[in-house]
Design a protein around this motif. Structure first.
Motif, PDB file in Angstrom:
ATOM      1  N   ALA A   1       0.867  -1.259  -0.031  1.00  0.00           N
ATOM      2  CA  ALA A   1       0.033  -0.023   0.058  1.00  0.00           C
ATOM      3  C   ALA A   1       0.912   1.135  -0.013  1.00  0.00           C
ATOM      4  O   ALA A   1       0.589   2.290  -0.552  1.00  0.00           O
ATOM      5  N   GLU A   2       2.108   1.053   0.709  1.00  0.00           N
ATOM      6  CA  GLU A   2       2.834   2.472   0.779  1.00  0.00           C
ATOM      7  C   GLU A   2       3.319   2.710  -0.562  1.00  0.00           C
ATOM      8  O   GLU A   2       3.454   3.847  -1.174  1.00  0.00           O
ATOM      9  N   ILE A   3       3.818   1.556  -1.261  1.00  0.00           N
ATOM     10  CA  ILE A   3       4.444   2.058  -2.681  1.00  0.00           C
ATOM     11  C   ILE A   3       3.077   2.392  -3.686  1.00  0.00           C
ATOM     12  O   ILE A   3       3.264   3.660  -4.364  1.00  0.00           O
ATOM     13  N   LEU A   4       2.174   1.753  -3.514  1.00  0.00           N
ATOM     14  CA  LEU A   4       0.949   2.259  -4.425  1.00  0.00           C
ATOM     15  C   LEU A   4       0.567   3.610  -4.283  1.00  0.00           C
ATOM     16  O   LEU A   4       0.282   4.420  -5.041  1.00  0.00           O
ATOM     17  N   GLY A   5       0.189   3.716  -3.061  1.00  0.00           N
ATOM     18  CA  GLY A   5      -0.003   5.145  -2.397  1.00  0.00           C
ATOM     19  C   GLY A   5       0.517   6.087  -2.942  1.00  0.00           C
ATOM     20  O   GLY A   5       0.124   7.334  -3.364  1.00  0.00           O
TER      21      GLY A   5
ATOM     22  N   PRO B   1      -2.276   4.966  -6.825  1.00  0.00           N
ATOM     23  CA  PRO B   1      -3.165   4.696  -6.039  1.00  0.00           C
ATOM     24  C   PRO B   1      -4.229   3.779  -6.869  1.00  0.00           C
ATOM     25  O   PRO B   1      -4.695   3.874  -7.963  1.00  0.00           O
ATOM     26  N   THR B   2      -4.340   2.566  -6.269  1.00  0.00           N
ATOM     27  CA  THR B   2      -4.862   1.312  -6.913  1.00  0.00           C
ATOM     28  C   THR B   2      -6.094   0.662  -6.092  1.00  0.00           C
ATOM     29  O   THR B   2      -5.725   0.338  -4.935  1.00  0.00           O
ATOM     30  N   PRO B   3      -7.115   0.376  -6.551  1.00  0.00           N
ATOM     31  CA  PRO B   3      -7.990  -0.541  -5.966  1.00  0.00           C
ATOM     32  C   PRO B   3      -7.478  -1.689  -5.151  1.00  0.00           C
ATOM     33  O   PRO B   3      -6.755  -2.381  -5.763  1.00  0.00           O
ATOM     34  N   MET B   4      -7.422  -2.040  -3.764  1.00  0.00           N
ATOM     35  CA  MET B   4      -6.777  -2.765  -3.271  1.00  0.00           C
ATOM     36  C   MET B   4      -7.347  -3.582  -2.071  1.00  0.00           C
ATOM     37  O   MET B   4      -8.146  -2.950  -1.465  1.00  0.00           O
TER      38      MET B   4
END
Lengths: 324, 276
Positions: free
Chosen positions: A267-271, A275-278
């Motif tokens: 989540a840290e990397i995506l955020g 930003p991706t549904p997760m």
């Protein structure tokens, strides 16, 4: 249970650790092993039997276990230290921080009994925070192997790498996924099954559950990528971003709290980047309890079935996003 | 038997160390004055009398090793390392500054002569124990020394280690305890009594020596005797005075974690006889 899973082979991660230690001990005279009265469980007893002069049982005293390891490492030894995950990373956390991680001592922390599959002993002996506790330490590497063959490769890697690393093994035997030819790379995720609709990033025992879930989803026309994210730190940032771009929906699967573990790391990397549904599959701010491993995995949603449902949910989120 | 001349020389080093400690602490503006001054004679006896070491080659394979478990006495440690020649004396004036090799507490990665990292109390003895085990494994004749604080001995880990060092018969290990009787919140006997102290170490299987921690002859004699002990580790309990050497700092617990002002420094240097 499907016909396929009933044919699965099982091989213990801690047994693989014990065997690899013995093998390494024969090649490298500088390897020493320490344990805190759990050598029969962690399988360091195998090393102790063959190399009694290079094995030190420190008794039920984890703080001194870590400090002594640091002193041996400061004297040029390659030190493997083992006990249950909860004691290794929790009881002696500040010793790991001050004596090992901060001065980058050549200490290998290899736990057994990670996660809730410790089973009937219950919460006091289960470890649902170890990834989080080790991941936050500067200089520390963190690896949760997906099967016994990966354990072998990771332990060999650790012996040849200078510096601190945390490796988690488990009480239960894991389904075999790889073989002796498996190649481990620190900092790299491995795509075990490609797909275009969603990506499951998994570690430890959840990797085989994720592959099982992917087969079920395939039958329903859902095409899921499964990544073995055994290297939690450093983590494969590129693959996380690429998978977000390729599939647009992410699931994480870990036998650990969703606070601070693999789910958090992804989540840290995506955020920050995509930003991706997760959806994070893992232990949701609860302690473990007593029960059989199978019952506990079901109780905490650490199953292929829950991964299938989570994949469908995350695809709904993805769909809403596309519509919006 | 140590000659009078050697004792006299050690005394001169101790005086120089006190001057440096006071100067560097005043310059830094923060740090631990009292517990640095109480450990001076212990460090002088180790670095200028007992230990085999080579400041020109800090990683010399045949060296004796030292651990400052009471890491907050770093100014005293750095002072003895500088006087020994591990780095220039002028470096002491960079204590605690960003980028300096002299951090607030000993950090092995940046300071020549520092073997392990300490500062969080109670951990140094375990590391010294590990180093002593390594010495045995490598069949070396070298010894490991560690200085502990008496307040530090309230940490449970000290006693875990005390147990294991005796269990593994680490007679190549000698611990010196700076028994100054104070901890940051006040006198040890009021905060958390550690007595009967010598009995505790004896009960854990250690050879115990008790000395006046400012008497160089008593310390050096005990270090020589400890070297002859076989089959168990030794501990030298050194009765010291916190802030030793400066009348208004001695036993004044305000100076546990604070430093002299410029005026206090001048007064202190005069009292020590820095110009003589």
């Amino acid at each position: 249970m499907s016909k396929e899973s009933s044919l699965k082979k099982f091989y213990g991660t801690r047994e693989a650790y014990g065997e690899t230690l013995v093998k390494l001990g024969r090649i490298n005279r500088d390897i020493v092993v320490l344990d805190a009265d759990l050598s029969g469980s962690t399988k360091t007893s195998m090393f102790a039997k063959e190399f009694p002069d290079r094995f030190f049982n420190m008794g039920v005293a984890e703080q001194n276990l870590i400090g002594t390891a640091a002193g041996l490492a400061a004297s040029g030894k390659t030190v493997f230290v083992s006990t249950f995950a909860v004691f290794l990373t929790g009881r002696a956390w500040e010793q790991v921080r001050q004596s090992v991680s901060f001065p980058k001592q050549n200490v290998k922390l290899v736990s057994s009994h990670g996660g809730i599959t410790v089973g009937p002993d219950g919460a006091s002996h289960q470890s649902t925070e170890d990834i989080s506790l080790m991941r936050t330490l500067a200089n520390m590497k963190v690896v949760i192997p997906a099967d016994a063959y990966e354990v072998k490769k990771v332990v060999e890697y650790a012996a040849n790498f200078k510096g601190p690393i945390y490796i988690r093994c488990s009480r239960d035997k894991f389904p075999v996924l790889f073989d002796e030819d498996y190649v481990f790379e620190l900092g790299k995720g491995k795509i075990l099954r490609d797909g275009k609709d969603a990506t499951i990033f998994a570690c430890g025992i959840m990797v085989s559950a994720s592959l099982e879930a992917a087969s079920v989803l395939e039958q329903e026309g859902i095409d899921v990528r499964v990544v073995n994210m055994s290297s939690l730190k450093p983590i494969d940032e590129d693959l996380i971003i690429r998978s977000a771009d390729d599939t647009g929906a992410i699931i994480t699967a870990e036998e650990h709290s969703i606070i601070g573990g693999l789910g958090s790391a992804v989540a840290e990397i995506l955020g920050e980047n995509r930003p991706t549904p997760m959806i994070r599959v893992g232990i949701k701010d609860r302690f473990g309890m007593s029960g059989s491993s199978e019952d506990l995995l079901r109780e905490y949603g650490l199953t292929a079935t829950n991964l299938v449902n989570s994949a469908k949910k995350v695809l709904e989120k993805k769909g809403e996003r596309v519509k919006a | 038997m140590v000659t009078d001349k050697v004792i006299l020389e050690l005394g001169k080093k101790a005086k120089l160390m006190r001057i440096n400690i006071l100067k560097m602490l005043t310059k830094a503006g923060s740090g631990h004055t009292g517990g640095s001054l109480s450990a001076v004679e212990l460090l002088v006896s180790l670095y200028f009398y007992k230990m085999r070491h080579n400041p020109a080659d800090p990683k010399w394979e045949e060296r004796d090793k030292f651990v400052l478990s009471k890491g907050h006495a770093a100014p005293a440690f750095y002072s003895v390392l500088a006087l020994s020649g591990y780095f220039p004396i002028e470096e002491l004036m960079n204590l605690r500054k960003l980028g300096s090799i002299l951090r607030g507490h000993p950090f092995s990665a940046v300071t020549p002569g520092v073997e392990v990292s300490t500062g969080s109390l109670g951990q140094g003895l375990s590391m010294a124990g590990g180093m002593a085990i390594a010495g045995k494994l490598d069949k070396k004749n070298t010894r490991v020394y560690a200085i502990l604080g008496d307040g530090e001995c309230q940490e449970g880990q000290i006693w875990e280690s005390a147990m294991s060092c005796a269990h593994y018969k680490l007679d190549n290990l000698c611990v010196l305890i700076d028994r100054n009787g104070f901890q940051i919140d006040g006198p040890i006997m009021k905060i958390m009594e550690v007595e009967p102290f010598a009995q505790k170490w004896k009960a854990f299987g250690w050879e115990v020596f008790e000395v006046d921690g400012h008497n160089l002859r008593e310390i050096t004699d005990a270090l020589d005797s400890a070297e002859k002990v076989r089959g168990r580790p030794s501990v030298i309990i050194a009765e010291t005075i916190k802030g030793k050497g400066v009348s208004f700092i001695e036993n004044e617990n305000r100076f546990h974690g604070t430093t002299p002002t410029k005026e206090e420094l001048e007064k202190a240097l005069k009292e020590i006889g820095a110009d003589e």
